[in-house]
Design a protein around this motif. Structure first.
Motif, PDB file in Angstrom:
ATOM      1  N   GLU A  58       0.829  -1.217   0.000  1.00 15.96           N
ATOM      2  CA  GLU A  58       0.000   0.000   0.000  1.00 15.96           C
ATOM      3  C   GLU A  58       0.858   1.261   0.000  1.00 15.96           C
ATOM      4  O   GLU A  58       0.581   2.218  -0.728  1.00 15.96           O
ATOM      5  N   GLN A  59       1.892   1.275   0.829  1.00 19.84           N
ATOM      6  CA  GLN A  59       2.790   2.431   0.844  1.00 19.84           C
ATOM      7  C   GLN A  59       3.543   2.547  -0.479  1.00 19.84           C
ATOM      8  O   GLN A  59       3.818   3.650  -0.945  1.00 19.84           O
ATOM      9  N   GLY A  60       3.876   1.404  -1.082  1.00 18.01           N
ATOM     10  CA  GLY A  60       4.537   1.422  -2.380  1.00 18.01           C
ATOM     11  C   GLY A  60       3.657   2.021  -3.460  1.00 18.01           C
ATOM     12  O   GLY A  60       4.122   2.785  -4.305  1.00 18.01           O
ATOM     13  N   ALA A  61       2.369   1.677  -3.434  1.00 16.63           N
ATOM     14  CA  ALA A  61       1.427   2.240  -4.410  1.00 16.63           C
ATOM     15  C   ALA A  61       1.319   3.748  -4.242  1.00 16.63           C
ATOM     16  O   ALA A  61       1.337   4.503  -5.231  1.00 16.63           O
ATOM     17  N   THR A  62       1.229   4.192  -3.008  1.00 20.71           N
ATOM     18  CA  THR A  62       1.134   5.634  -2.743  1.00 20.71           C
ATOM     19  C   THR A  62       2.390   6.359  -3.201  1.00 20.71           C
ATOM     20  O   THR A  62       2.315   7.396  -3.871  1.00 20.71           O
ATOM     21  N   LEU A  63       3.547   5.809  -2.858  1.00 15.33           N
ATOM     22  CA  LEU A  63       4.818   6.438  -3.230  1.00 15.33           C
ATOM     23  C   LEU A  63       5.024   6.418  -4.737  1.00 15.33           C
ATOM     24  O   LEU A  63       5.466   7.410  -5.326  1.00 15.33           O
ATOM     25  N   ALA A  64       4.703   5.314  -5.390  1.00 15.15           N
ATOM     26  CA  ALA A  64       4.868   5.221  -6.844  1.00 15.15           C
ATOM     27  C   ALA A  64       3.938   6.192  -7.564  1.00 15.15           C
ATOM     28  O   ALA A  64       4.339   6.833  -8.540  1.00 15.15           O
ATOM     29  N   ASN A  65       2.711   6.299  -7.084  1.00 13.62           N
ATOM     30  CA  ASN A  65       1.784   7.255  -7.708  1.00 13.62           C
ATOM     31  C   ASN A  65       2.251   8.686  -7.526  1.00 13.62           C
ATOM     32  O   ASN A  65       2.074   9.517  -8.408  1.00 13.62           O
ATOM     33  N   ALA A 143      13.646   1.815   2.529  1.00 14.73           N
ATOM     34  CA  ALA A 143      12.286   1.344   2.805  1.00 14.73           C
ATOM     35  C   ALA A 143      11.336   1.779   1.693  1.00 14.73           C
ATOM     36  O   ALA A 143      10.468   1.003   1.277  1.00 14.73           O
ATOM     37  N   GLY A 144      11.495   2.988   1.187  1.00 14.75           N
ATOM     38  CA  GLY A 144      10.672   3.461   0.078  1.00 14.75           C
ATOM     39  C   GLY A 144      10.895   2.633  -1.176  1.00 14.75           C
ATOM     40  O   GLY A 144       9.943   2.281  -1.881  1.00 14.75           O
ATOM     41  N   ARG A 145      12.155   2.312  -1.452  1.00 13.03           N
ATOM     42  CA  ARG A 145      12.456   1.459  -2.617  1.00 13.03           C
ATOM     43  C   ARG A 145      11.837   0.076  -2.442  1.00 13.03           C
ATOM     44  O   ARG A 145      11.270  -0.484  -3.390  1.00 13.03           O
ATOM     45  N   ALA A 146      11.941  -0.492  -1.246  1.00 15.05           N
ATOM     46  CA  ALA A 146      11.360  -1.814  -0.984  1.00 15.05           C
ATOM     47  C   ALA A 146       9.847  -1.777  -1.148  1.00 15.05           C
ATOM     48  O   ALA A 146       9.250  -2.728  -1.686  1.00 15.05           O
ATOM     49  N   ASN A 147       9.213  -0.697  -0.726  1.00 16.25           N
ATOM     50  CA  ASN A 147       7.760  -0.560  -0.868  1.00 16.25           C
ATOM     51  C   ASN A 147       7.354  -0.499  -2.340  1.00 16.25           C
ATOM     52  O   ASN A 147       6.404  -1.156  -2.754  1.00 16.25           O
ATOM     53  N   ILE A 148       8.072   0.280  -3.135  1.00 14.37           N
ATOM     54  CA  ILE A 148       7.747   0.378  -4.563  1.00 14.37           C
ATOM     55  C   ILE A 148       7.949  -0.964  -5.249  1.00 14.37           C
ATOM     56  O   ILE A 148       7.135  -1.400  -6.062  1.00 14.37           O
ATOM     57  N   ILE A 149       9.029  -1.654  -4.937  1.00 14.77           N
ATOM     58  CA  ILE A 149       9.298  -2.957  -5.553  1.00 14.77           C
ATOM     59  C   ILE A 149       8.210  -3.959  -5.165  1.00 14.77           C
ATOM     60  O   ILE A 149       7.731  -4.731  -6.012  1.00 14.77           O
ATOM     61  N   ALA A 150       7.791  -3.955  -3.897  1.00 13.06           N
ATOM     62  CA  ALA A 150       6.710  -4.852  -3.468  1.00 13.06           C
ATOM     63  C   ALA A 150       5.431  -4.567  -4.252  1.00 13.06           C
ATOM     64  O   ALA A 150       4.709  -5.485  -4.650  1.00 13.06           O
ATOM     65  N   TRP A 151       5.163  -3.284  -4.502  1.00 14.90           N
ATOM     66  CA  TRP A 151       3.966  -2.932  -5.262  1.00 14.90           C
ATOM     67  C   TRP A 151       4.104  -3.320  -6.724  1.00 14.90           C
ATOM     68  O   TRP A 151       3.162  -3.814  -7.334  1.00 14.90           O
ATOM     69  N   LEU A 152       5.293  -3.119  -7.319  1.00 10.18           N
ATOM     70  CA  LEU A 152       5.494  -3.479  -8.727  1.00 10.18           C
ATOM     71  C   LEU A 152       5.292  -4.977  -8.952  1.00 10.18           C
ATOM     72  O   LEU A 152       4.848  -5.401 -10.020  1.00 10.18           O
ATOM     73  N   LYS A 153       5.600  -5.779  -7.947  1.00  9.08           N
ATOM     74  CA  LYS A 153       5.406  -7.236  -8.067  1.00  9.08           C
ATOM     75  C   LYS A 153       3.940  -7.602  -8.209  1.00  9.08           C
ATOM     76  O   LYS A 153       3.622  -8.661  -8.739  1.00  9.08           O
ATOM     77  N   THR A 154       3.044  -6.741  -7.742  1.00 11.39           N
ATOM     78  CA  THR A 154       1.617  -7.040  -7.812  1.00 11.39           C
ATOM     79  C   THR A 154       1.002  -6.653  -9.158  1.00 11.39           C
ATOM     80  O   THR A 154      -0.142  -7.011  -9.419  1.00 11.39           O
ATOM     81  N   LEU A 155       1.723  -5.936  -9.984  1.00 11.37           N
ATOM     82  CA  LEU A 155       1.173  -5.452 -11.263  1.00 11.37           C
ATOM     83  C   LEU A 155       1.347  -6.519 -12.342  1.00 11.37           C
ATOM     84  O   LEU A 155       2.256  -6.438 -13.174  1.00 11.37           O
ATOM     85  N   HIS A 156       0.486  -7.506 -12.355  1.00 10.52           N
ATOM     86  CA  HIS A 156       0.556  -8.566 -13.390  1.00 10.52           C
ATOM     87  C   HIS A 156      -0.808  -8.883 -13.910  1.00 10.52           C
ATOM     88  O   HIS A 156      -1.797  -8.802 -13.350  1.00 10.52           O
TER      89      HIS A 156
END
Length: 156
Positions: A58-65, A143-156
Motif C-alpha cells: 500500500e505504501q509502495g502504491a502511494t509512493l509510486a503514484n 524502505a521506500g524502494r522496498a515498498n515500490i518494488i513490493a507494489w510493482l510485483k503485484t502489477l501482473h
C-alpha cells in the motif's frame, strides 16, 4: 632593550617557526591526507548487496503514484508517455518493452528486473545505466524502494 636581547627574541621566533614547519612536514609524510577508496563504515542503505527489507504494498502504491506517475503508467492498456508503462515490469527483460525506444545504455544491459536490479535502479538510475534519459535522481530511502518494488510485483 638592547641589540642582543632583540637578536635572541628574533632567533626564538625563527626557531619556533622552523620547528612548526618541520613538524607539519613530518606529520604529512607519516599520515597522508587522503580519503579512503570506499567508505570505512558501510550502512545497510549504502550496501547494494544488503537484502531489502520487506516492502509494504500500500505504501509502495502511494509512493509510486506520487513519484513515478508523472512519466509512467501502471495499467496494461495504457499508452507509453515520457517513460514506458510499468505494468508487469517485474521479472521482464530490462529495456525490452515493445514500442518504447530505450536509451542505448539501458537497452544493452540485459537481464531481468528483479529485486536487486530494481533496487539499484531506484536508488540511482544514472549510476545503474549511464546515459539514461530518465530524469529521476533516485530514491535514497531503502524502505521506500522496498515498498515500490513490493507494489510493482503485484502489477501482473
Amino acid at each position: 632593550m638592547d641589540f642582543a636581547a632583540a637578536n635572541r627574541g628574533a632567533f626564538v621566533i625563527l626557531l619556533v617557526t622552523v620547528m612548526m614547519g618541520a613538524s607539519l612536514l613530518t606529520g604529512s609524510m607519516v599520515i597522508p591526507d587522503r580519503l579512503p577508496a570506499r567508505p570505512v563504515i558501510v550502512t545497510a542503505e549504502d550496501d547494494p548487496a544488503a537484502p531489502l527489507p520487506v516492502g509494504n504494498v500500500e505504501q509502495g502504491a502511494t509512493l509510486a503514484n506520487a513519484t513515478c506517475s508523472r512519466c509512467h503508467s501502471f495499467t496494461p492498456s495504457a499508452q507509453d508517455s515520457a517513460g514506458p508503462s510499468l505494468f508487469g515490469v517485474y521479472g521482464h527483460p530490462i529495456g525490452r518493452q515493445p514500442g518504447y525506444a530505450y536509451s542505448s545504455g539501458l537497452a544493452s544491459l540485459g537481464g531481468q528486473w528483479d529485486d536487486a536490479r530494481l533496487n539499484a535502479w531506484l536508488r540511482n538510475p544514472a549510476a545503474f545505466s549511464p546515459g539514461t534519459r530518465m530524469s529521476f535522481r533516485g530514491l535514497p530511502d531503502v524502505a521506500g524502494r522496498a515498498n515500490i518494488i513490493a507494489w510493482l510485483k503485484t502489477l501482473h
